[in-house]
Scaffold this motif. Structure first.
Motif, PDB file in Angstrom:
ATOM      1  N   ASN A   3      27.905  35.059  13.542  1.00  8.71           N
ATOM      2  CA  ASN A   3      26.730  35.725  14.087  1.00  8.71           C
ATOM      3  C   ASN A   3      25.562  35.783  13.111  1.00  8.71           C
ATOM      4  O   ASN A   3      24.423  35.910  13.526  1.00  8.71           O
ATOM      5  CB  ASN A   3      27.087  37.140  14.536  1.00  8.71           C
ATOM      6  N   THR A   4      25.826  35.710  11.805  1.00  5.17           N
ATOM      7  CA  THR A   4      24.747  35.827  10.836  1.00  5.17           C
ATOM      8  C   THR A   4      24.239  34.479  10.359  1.00  5.17           C
ATOM      9  O   THR A   4      23.228  34.414   9.684  1.00  5.17           O
ATOM     10  CB  THR A   4      25.196  36.652   9.619  1.00  5.17           C
ATOM     11  N   GLN A  51      18.227  34.941  17.649  1.00  4.68           N
ATOM     12  CA  GLN A  51      18.397  35.655  16.381  1.00  4.68           C
ATOM     13  C   GLN A  51      17.260  35.294  15.416  1.00  4.68           C
ATOM     14  O   GLN A  51      16.699  36.166  14.751  1.00  4.68           O
ATOM     15  CB  GLN A  51      19.749  35.293  15.766  1.00  4.68           C
ATOM     16  N   ASP A  54      14.044  36.982  16.589  1.00  2.79           N
ATOM     17  CA  ASP A  54      14.100  38.410  16.260  1.00  2.79           C
ATOM     18  C   ASP A  54      13.762  38.637  14.787  1.00  2.79           C
ATOM     19  O   ASP A  54      13.004  39.543  14.439  1.00  2.79           O
ATOM     20  CB  ASP A  54      15.483  38.985  16.555  1.00  2.79           C
ATOM     21  N   LYS A  55      14.332  37.801  13.927  1.00  6.80           N
ATOM     22  CA  LYS A  55      14.100  37.926  12.485  1.00  6.80           C
ATOM     23  C   LYS A  55      12.614  37.711  12.167  1.00  6.80           C
ATOM     24  O   LYS A  55      12.029  38.471  11.392  1.00  6.80           O
ATOM     25  CB  LYS A  55      14.955  36.909  11.728  1.00  6.80           C
TER      26      LYS A  55
END
Length: 85
Positions: A3-4, A51, A54-55
């Motif tokens: 996920n990261t 993701q 979002d970042k």
């Protein structure tokens, strides 16, 4: 991919380019005529793109400052913009 982790090709994308790719993936999935394996692949890429977006948005939010002007019109101070207000 965890996920990261964001693939390098996604990490180098601008917000606008990542968003365009994400919109393409959403349209493709919404059509419903994508084979299962391809659906899984593009869904995973879409999650990584989301993701990344979002970042980038959080980074931009932290840089936006509200400038408060003094009586002479010069910037007297700056404060972090409160996204809730």
């Amino acid at each position: 991919m965890t996920n990261t982790e964001v693939p390098q090709d996604i990490a180098s994308l601008t917000f606008e380019d990542a968003l365009k790719q994400l919109e393409t993936i959403v349209r493709e999935l919404e059509q419903g005529n994508v084979p299962l394996e391809r659906s899984i692949e593009i869904y995973e890429r879409g999650a990584a793109l989301r993701q990344h977006c979002d970042k980038l948005l959080k980074s931009a939010e932290s840089k936006v400052e509200k400038i408060q002007l003094g009586h002479d019109g010069a910037a007297a101070s700056t404060t972090q913009l409160d996204p809730e207000s």
